[in-house]
Design a protein around this motif. Structure first.
Motif, mmCIF file in Angstrom:
data_model
loop_
_atom_site.group_PDB
_atom_site.id
_atom_site.type_symbol
_atom_site.label_atom_id
_atom_site.label_comp_id
_atom_site.label_asym_id
_atom_site.label_seq_id
_atom_site.Cartn_x
_atom_site.Cartn_y
_atom_site.Cartn_z
ATOM 1 N N LEU B 493 0.833 -1.202 0.000
ATOM 2 C CA LEU B 493 0.000 0.000 0.000
ATOM 3 C C LEU B 493 0.868 1.252 0.000
ATOM 4 C CD1 LEU B 493 -2.994 0.731 0.105
ATOM 5 C CD2 LEU B 493 -2.783 0.994 2.562
ATOM 6 N N GLY B 494 1.927 1.253 0.819
ATOM 7 C CA GLY B 494 2.793 2.423 0.941
ATOM 8 C C GLY B 494 3.746 2.530 -0.229
ATOM 9 N N ARG B 495 4.859 1.808 -0.116
ATOM 10 C CA ARG B 495 5.845 1.885 -1.201
ATOM 11 C C ARG B 495 5.274 1.405 -2.527
ATOM 12 N NH1 ARG B 495 9.359 0.402 3.269
ATOM 13 N NH2 ARG B 495 8.658 -1.724 2.997
ATOM 14 N N GLY B 496 4.326 0.431 -2.447
ATOM 15 C CA GLY B 496 3.777 -0.119 -3.689
ATOM 16 C C GLY B 496 2.869 0.857 -4.413
ATOM 17 N N CYS B 497 1.995 1.548 -3.689
ATOM 18 C CA CYS B 497 1.003 2.405 -4.344
ATOM 19 C C CYS B 497 1.045 3.848 -3.866
ATOM 20 C CB CYS B 497 -0.395 1.847 -4.117
ATOM 21 S SG CYS B 497 -0.639 0.244 -4.866
ATOM 22 N N GLY B 498 1.934 4.160 -2.967
ATOM 23 C CA GLY B 498 2.070 5.549 -2.519
ATOM 24 C C GLY B 498 0.940 6.029 -1.615
ATOM 25 N N ILE B 499 0.187 5.094 -1.022
ATOM 26 C CA ILE B 499 -0.900 5.513 -0.112
ATOM 27 C C ILE B 499 -0.326 5.636 1.302
ATOM 28 C CG2 ILE B 499 -3.186 4.934 0.793
ATOM 29 C CD1 ILE B 499 -3.329 5.289 -2.146
ATOM 30 N N TYR B 500 -0.009 6.843 1.699
ATOM 31 C CA TYR B 500 0.528 7.077 3.043
ATOM 32 C C TYR B 500 -0.409 7.953 3.873
ATOM 33 C CZ TYR B 500 5.025 5.469 1.192
ATOM 34 O OH TYR B 500 6.023 4.730 0.635
#
Lengths: 339, 591
Positions: B493-500
């Motif tokens: 979610l984070g590094r993979g899709c930039g959802i932070y």
């Protein structure tokens, strides 16, 4: 000073205390709960003879009447320090006690089924643990979530035992026969209820266990399916739907049931974990390790510090009581060397 | 030309010629190996404004090394002084030589300028240039000096585990380390004889006695030329190939070229663009918590480049993307690793009859909810999502409630592309047929797959984005609790899709967030990432425990995550409560 301290007033602690008291030692028994034998009191009947757990508890408690035994309840021992012949014990209220020898009999606790979230314990009402089933049996009131007589009950073995994912690789030993026993009790009580039991292997190691297993099938019609349940879900009518694989047929199956009973395994109790860690004898699961499982199974690396019962590994009540007597014998031998 | 030739320039000239021949041959053949899509992208974009972006990035990364500087200032200075300093030495040297001697001179003259031009006053600003060149040399030398000390004490540069180099790299490195000290000495020797040095070379030259300088001058210049020549010959075969290759890589990437399912010429550019700086080693949880030191991108890419890749190196990677967050060259190591896992040729004898049994559903006006296989093993999450849909008054279609078609990602990640494609096709059919306008998923693994690999005609949201939208628009009424939560960024979610930001903003609305030691792109994988098929469960546990240590540093009451896999991982650790964000929101709904 001829005192022996025993930590934990379960079957191991009480039995060892009684044997030692009979031999003339002053024994102090420390129990962190308000009452003794909590892990026996939540059982209804005991395998293999279906004798009453309450009767066993009463008989054990009667042994505590011995004049040489002092029972201290609500005494949570948090530290045991010292060396051969001179031990100092401190409880959570900072009361200190001394003893010549210490027996650790801090026992087990059951696996927290919530950690296997896929089985839905704590999420779906129809999913219960073997302890809750035992309570229903004890009260003679086995009902589904609607308060009605269940049409079907499914038992699942090895919840938190023989399970790499929960980190417990070991077998808890008693769940197989407990499930067979509970299945028979359900059938005695509710002959029309269908009972299924999912297992990996059935380990019927003790006297009469295999006979119970056979009887459960022939006399009571309990159905056994080899396979683990992978996940549980709720249905609109408050039942539990399970997905599993029947590994003997090699096919996936789905089934809905009124109750899913999780046979939760044994884990070291909090007290066991702490004492074993403090004394650098915790194994990878947190159980205490004895000096040698063959000849010195009640001894530890520290002279005068002994272990007995399920603080070492999962044991049946029969084995626990025997182990306690053996520990008492070793303590007696040790006390003689101090003279 | 006679005046400007001396046999000592031959090693340099040979080296330079070989370097350029080899580089051009390699680059041309790599570009020819681009696949059709990559070629089309290059052709369509080659004369667009993207060119400017590429130039800017070449400046900031190839010369100034911004990304490395962000990791460690001293390390950045070291790289910058050698790269940018050397670049200036060449450019300013060429200008100086042209001003002094006019055009049309052989190309080596500007490199060995002091040897060929003894008069320090050939043009007006000659003295300025002489001192400027000395200053630049000093700048480069300071970097070289730091490079020496980095070998001895790499921790000063923020690097705990420096790269173990192959013999070719060591040879090239030794040559590189000799170049600038030799240049300093040869120029000083010449300055001793002809007084044409700048502030530094002249000062050192003055220490030489005349006979010594006369005896050493030519041997020193020869050694300098040999050092340069050796370095140039070693360059295309060693890690120093990155110097030119990164320029091309940046350019192609800016044009829009990406890694595809199969390795292409672009992959070759990526392999050679890796400078083996070893920054990825310190980022890798397998190195940090399991002491596995042979599988990091630096070694994976190197082994692939030299055709000596072992399956263990390919497979023993969490694919958590932590290294990619730190890579100063932004190499797509996960994509390359996936290419190496390709098992397209293997017939797994799967049949997909079961997927056709999943019934279509008319979901017009509804949100399609895809829990995902993993969420089915953590039913607390799916139950919470259903409660949230109800509370927001949103009609929804729980598309994988009963029969499930996997999103395909676990298969694709292990290289089973054909099988993954079958599953994607079936899910796409179901979603398109349903007429739903929005797809919400609870599993970041599925989310990334639906978002990046599917070509769905509708919007895809992770449930944290969706809940955030519901709260922001007022459709979902929640209360803030005093529960102290720490948020674990799932890799996908984070590094993979930039959802932070969305998960954090949801947590802010329902609880009291505290910080973790490593957050966002620096968060540590829970250890259970599906990308790794090699690690044993106790090894996964070690990584999980490290991740938990980072999360628990500010004494939260509960760990919040947004991925069923992470939730399972942390729950297996026994001692600490873990909840999905959806569950915390459900607990704080105002009904």
């Amino acid at each position: 000073m001829n005192e022996i301290a025993i930590i934990g007033a379960g079957p191991a602690g009480i039995e060892a205390a009684y044997v030692l008291a009979q031999r003339g030692y002053k024994v102090t028994l420390f129990e962190k709960a308000a009452d003794t034998l909590t892990n026996i009191r939540d059982k209804a009947y005991l395998f293999p003879d279906f004798s009453s757990a309450a009767d066993l508890a009463d008989q054990l408690n009667r042994k505590l009447q011995h004049e040489n035994i002092t029972l201290k309840t609500n005494a949570d021992i948090v530290s045991v320090k010292g060396e051969s012949g001179a031990w100092k014990l401190v409880d959570s209220q900072v009361n200190a006690y001394t003893a010549s020898a210490v027996l650790m009999a801090t026992g087990y606790t059951v696996f927290d089924a919530k950690r296997k979230e896929e089985l839905g314990y704590g999420i779906y009402q129809g999913v219960i643990t073997s302890l809750e089933m035992e309570k229903m049996i004890r009260e003679g009131h086995i009902v589904n979530t609607m308060g009605e007589q269940p049409g079907k009950i499914v038992f699942l073995q090895c919840v938190g035992s023989r399970d790499e994912k929960s980190g417990n690789h070991y077998c808890s030993k008693v769940c197989c026969v407990t499930a067979v026993k509970q299945a028979i009790e359900v059938k005695k009580h509710l002959p029309d209820t269908e009972v299924y039991l999912f297992y990996m292997d059935l380990r019927m190691w003790g006297e009469h266990f295999e006979e119970m297993y056979r009887e459960s099938q022939e006399k009571y019609g309990v159905k056994y399916i080899r396979g683990r349940i992978s996940e549980a879900a709720s249905t609109f009518d408050g039942k539990v739907q399970i997905k599993a694989e029947d590994t003997l047929v090699g096919l996936p199956l789905k089934m809905s049931t009124d109750l899913l009973v999780l046979m939760v395994g044994m884990e070291p109790s909090a007290g066991t974990r702490k004492l074993a860690t403090d004394h650098a004898m915790a194994n990878r699961y947190g159980f205490a390790t004895s000096q040698s499982p063959l000849l010195d199974d009640n001894l530890t690396a520290e002279a005068g510090f002994f272990v007995a019962g399920t603080c070492k590994r999962p044991l049946s009540i029969i084995d626990t009581l025997n182990d306690a007597r053996a520990a008492a014998q070793r303590i007696d031998e040790y006390m003689n060397t101090l003279r | 030309m006679g005046d400007f030739f001396n046999p000592f320039v031959i090693p340099f000239c040979l080296g330079t010629a070989l370097l350029f021949i080899i580089c051009i041959w390699k680059y041309v053949s790599w570009i020819r190996q681009f696949d059709r899509l990559q070629r089309t992208i290059v052709r369509k974009n080659i004369f667009t404004w993207k060119f400017l972006g590429a130039i800017w990035e070449m400046l900031t990364e190839c010369l100034f090394h911004f990304r490395i500087t962000r990791k460690n200032k001293l390390l950045g200075y070291m790289h910058r002084s050698i790269a940018f300093g050397w670049f200036l030495l060449i450019v300013v040297g060429a200008v100086e030589s042209r001003l002094a001697l006019g055009g049309g001179k052989p190309f080596w003259v500007s490199i060995f300028f002091r040897f060929f031009e003894h008069n320090p006053h050939t043009f007006g600003a000659a003295t300025f240039f002489t001192n400027l060149m000395d200053l630049l040399l000093l700048y480069v030398l300071s970097g070289v000096l730091l490079a020496y000390s980095k070998r001895i004490y790499s921790r000063m540069f923020g690097m705990k585990s420096p790269t173990k180099h192959v013999i070719f790299d060591k040879f090239a490195l030794s040559a590189l380390w000799c170049i600038f000290p030799l240049r300093l000495l040869s120029e000083s020797a010449t300055a001793a004889l002809y007084h044409n040095g700048g502030f530094m070379t002249q000062a050192i030259g003055n220490l030489f006695s005349q006979p010594v300088a006369a005896a050493l001058e030519l041997p020193l210049w020869t050694l300098y030329s040999i050092a340069l020549g050796s370095f140039f010959v070693a360059m295309p075969f060693s890690r120093y190939m990155h110097i030119f290759t990164e320029v091309f890589l940046i350019y192609f990437r800016k044009l829009g070229v990406k890694e595809h399912e199969q390795p292409t010429g672009y992959t070759k550019f990526e392999l050679s663009a890796c400078s083996r700086c070893g920054i990825c080693i310190d980022a890798c949880p397998l190195n940090n918590y399991l002491d596995i030191k042979n599988i990091q991108p630096v070694y994976f890419l190197r082994d692939l480049r030299y055709n000596r890749l072992q399956p263990e190196v390919v497979n023993n990677c969490l694919m958590c993307g932590r290294c990619e967050a730190d890579c100063p060259v932004n190499i797509e190591q996960s994509a390359v690793r996936k290419q190496m896992r390709n098992k397209k040729e293997i017939d797994t004898h799967d049949n997909y009859n079961y997927v056709e049994r999943v019934k279509p559903f008319s979901a017009i006006g509804r949100v399609a909810y895809f829990g995902g296989c993993m969420s089915h093993l953590t039913p607390g999450i799916t139950e919470a999502m259903c409660a949230i849909f109800e509370a927001a008054g949103q009609k929804y279609w729980y598309m994988d409630q009963d029969k499930t078609v996997c999103c395909g990602k676990p298969l694709a990640q292990q290289g089973f592309y054909n099988q993954a494609t079958e599953l994607r096709r079936e899910n796409t059919r179901l979603i398109v047929q349903s007429g739903a306008q929005l797809l919400v998923t609870s599993c970041p693994i599925c989310y990334q797959e639906f978002k990046k690999e599917y070509r769905l005609p509708i919007k895809v949201m992770h449930h944290t984005e969706y809940i955030n939208m519901l709260i922001a628009s007022g459709r979902l009424q929640v209360q803030q609790s005093a529960l102290k939560v720490v948020y674990h960024d799932p890799c996908e979610l984070g590094r993979g899709c930039g959802i932070y930001d969305e998960p954090r903003s949801v947590l802010k609305a329902v609880a009291t967030p505290v910080k973790a030691r490593y957050e966002k792109e620096k968060s540590i994988c829970c250890g259970y990432n599906l990308g790794n098929t090699v690690l044993e469960s106790d090894q996964q546990g070690e990584i999980r425990d490290a991740s938990m240590r980072s999360l628990l540093c500010n004494n939260p009451d509960v760990i919040a995550t947004a991925c069923p896999m992470c939730k399972k991982a942390f729950m297996h650790a026994k001692d600490f409560p873990v909840k999905d964000i959806a569950e915390i929101v459900k607990d704080n709904l105002i009904s």
